[in-house]
Scaffold this motif. Sequence first.
Motif, PDB file in Angstrom:
ATOM      1  N   PRO A 154      31.680  43.802  44.021  1.00 41.66           N
ATOM      2  CA  PRO A 154      32.777  43.046  43.418  1.00 41.66           C
ATOM      3  C   PRO A 154      34.106  43.336  44.114  1.00 41.66           C
ATOM      4  N   PHE A 155      34.930  42.303  44.211  1.00 39.84           N
ATOM      5  CA  PHE A 155      36.259  42.429  44.798  1.00 39.84           C
ATOM      6  C   PHE A 155      37.228  42.659  43.644  1.00 39.84           C
ATOM      7  N   GLY A 156      37.434  43.937  43.300  1.00 37.36           N
ATOM      8  CA  GLY A 156      38.216  44.291  42.125  1.00 37.36           C
ATOM      9  C   GLY A 156      37.339  44.341  40.885  1.00 37.36           C
ATOM     10  N   HIS A 157      37.903  44.816  39.760  1.00 38.46           N
ATOM     11  CA  HIS A 157      37.156  44.832  38.502  1.00 38.46           C
ATOM     12  C   HIS A 157      37.851  44.014  37.413  1.00 38.46           C
ATOM     13  N   ASP A 158      39.008  43.427  37.747  1.00 37.38           N
ATOM     14  CA  ASP A 158      39.698  42.478  36.882  1.00 37.38           C
ATOM     15  C   ASP A 158      40.760  41.788  37.737  1.00 37.38           C
ATOM     16  N   ILE A 159      41.541  40.905  37.136  1.00 37.40           N
ATOM     17  CA  ILE A 159      42.506  40.140  37.926  1.00 37.40           C
ATOM     18  C   ILE A 159      43.559  41.045  38.562  1.00 37.40           C
ATOM     19  N   ASN A 160      44.037  42.058  37.844  1.00 36.49           N
ATOM     20  CA  ASN A 160      45.093  42.916  38.391  1.00 36.49           C
ATOM     21  C   ASN A 160      44.599  43.749  39.568  1.00 36.49           C
ATOM     22  N   SER A 161      43.407  44.336  39.439  1.00 29.36           N
ATOM     23  CA  SER A 161      42.880  45.166  40.528  1.00 29.36           C
ATOM     24  C   SER A 161      42.523  44.313  41.742  1.00 29.36           C
ATOM     25  N   ALA A 162      42.067  43.081  41.511  1.00 25.44           N
ATOM     26  CA  ALA A 162      41.750  42.187  42.631  1.00 25.44           C
ATOM     27  C   ALA A 162      43.017  41.828  43.402  1.00 25.44           C
ATOM     28  N   GLN A 163      44.097  41.563  42.681  1.00 28.32           N
ATOM     29  CA  GLN A 163      45.370  41.247  43.339  1.00 28.32           C
ATOM     30  C   GLN A 163      45.896  42.447  44.117  1.00 28.32           C
ATOM     31  N   LEU A 164      45.756  43.643  43.550  1.00 27.93           N
ATOM     32  CA  LEU A 164      46.210  44.855  44.230  1.00 27.93           C
ATOM     33  C   LEU A 164      45.386  45.113  45.486  1.00 27.93           C
TER      34      LEU A 164
END
Length: 420
Positions: A154-164
């Motif tokens: 997975p690319f991140g684990h939620d919207i905030n981590s994906a954006q970071l």
Amino acid sequence: MEKMKPLSFVVFGATGDLSQRKIMPALFSLYSQHKIPENSTFIAFSRRTWTDEEFRSFIKPSLVDKNNSEQAMNSFLERVVYIEGTFDTQESYERLKRKIVEVDALLDQPAQKIYHLAVQPEFYERIVQGLGKAELNKSISGESYVPRLIIEKPFGHDINSAQLLEKIISQFFSEDQTYRIDHYLGKAGVEEIFDTRKNDPALELKLNNNNVSSIKVQLHESIDIEGRGEFYDTIGAMRDVGQNHALEMIAIIAMDIPHDLHAMVRRREEILKNLKRIDGSKISTQVVRGQYEGYTQEQDVHPQSKTETYFFIEFEIDTERWAGVRFEIEGGKALGKKKSEIILTFKDGSEQIFNLEGSPLKQEVRDAYEILVGKSIEGDKTFFVSIDEVLASWRFITPIIEQSKNFPLKIYKKGIYPLQ
């Protein structure tokens, strides 16, 4: 036709399961079919203290040559080299750089560099920064082309981590350089869906809200978590297959068919950006989270874990073509029979089912990793996930994950579907 450039293909996490079972066999298959130049080099990067020969012995049992050619096998293995290194020491990346420069010098020409991150997501940031600090994210031998980066989900684990994560990666690798892999996009069934929709005008004319009552993606696994408790208990089924595989398959079946294949990414983005958000008051009626009996007794799983091993989500797509049509995604572990399919139900009561594994009538189905690794070598991003797709799917599913935790899990018996 332009002559293929030799490769320097680097696999991070090379001694892991994904590398052994999927990536190295895919590279060998492409090499044995002459889809990779013979003078390419395959660099295995991992922390184990191994020699080249020890790593070659490790991967050899996983390599399958359809022509039973010992010569092809030996030729490939001779091109495989091993580098011991850790992800958090810069000297490891400098050692890798010296090897890559050495390969270019022996070739007397710069190779195309590709870095495949076959590691846990928590290491992505360190590896990308290490490559950047060593300037391995840019041409280092005077070549006009730039390295490519393959990232697993997975690319991140939620919207905030994906954006970071995207903010960090984009400091070193552009969107054109970044290949986010979702192996479902490489499955034979996806190609068959595209071909059917393109070549069957009668079906394509029926794919709208005048004719379709519902579309369902089912991704059922017969196996349980198989000892992967430490990983799975922090992820859950929605993050494991819902945010990526399931929603990408919705995009594949619901998108407008592009005249140009390379426009497919934009068409998938359009669907994912128009997923209708589920109001918090409707979570209890449109979302189901389940957990199989005995999950909390699995190794490395918290005894009071509320992680879901099953999910069901009902939603709509807010476009003129699909307004009012019910869409469903469902997936999970220990659900009896393995199933990967898309079910279209029409208003006249008829159904059309697409098997995502491909038609059983086909004598030979290429592995999804072989297809996608081959596409990355060609520089074809059609079947890779764009950052806009990633962020759109996370925007849709993050609030569902967060709000559905307020409702009790449905405990179900392993191996039985529908859930009981």
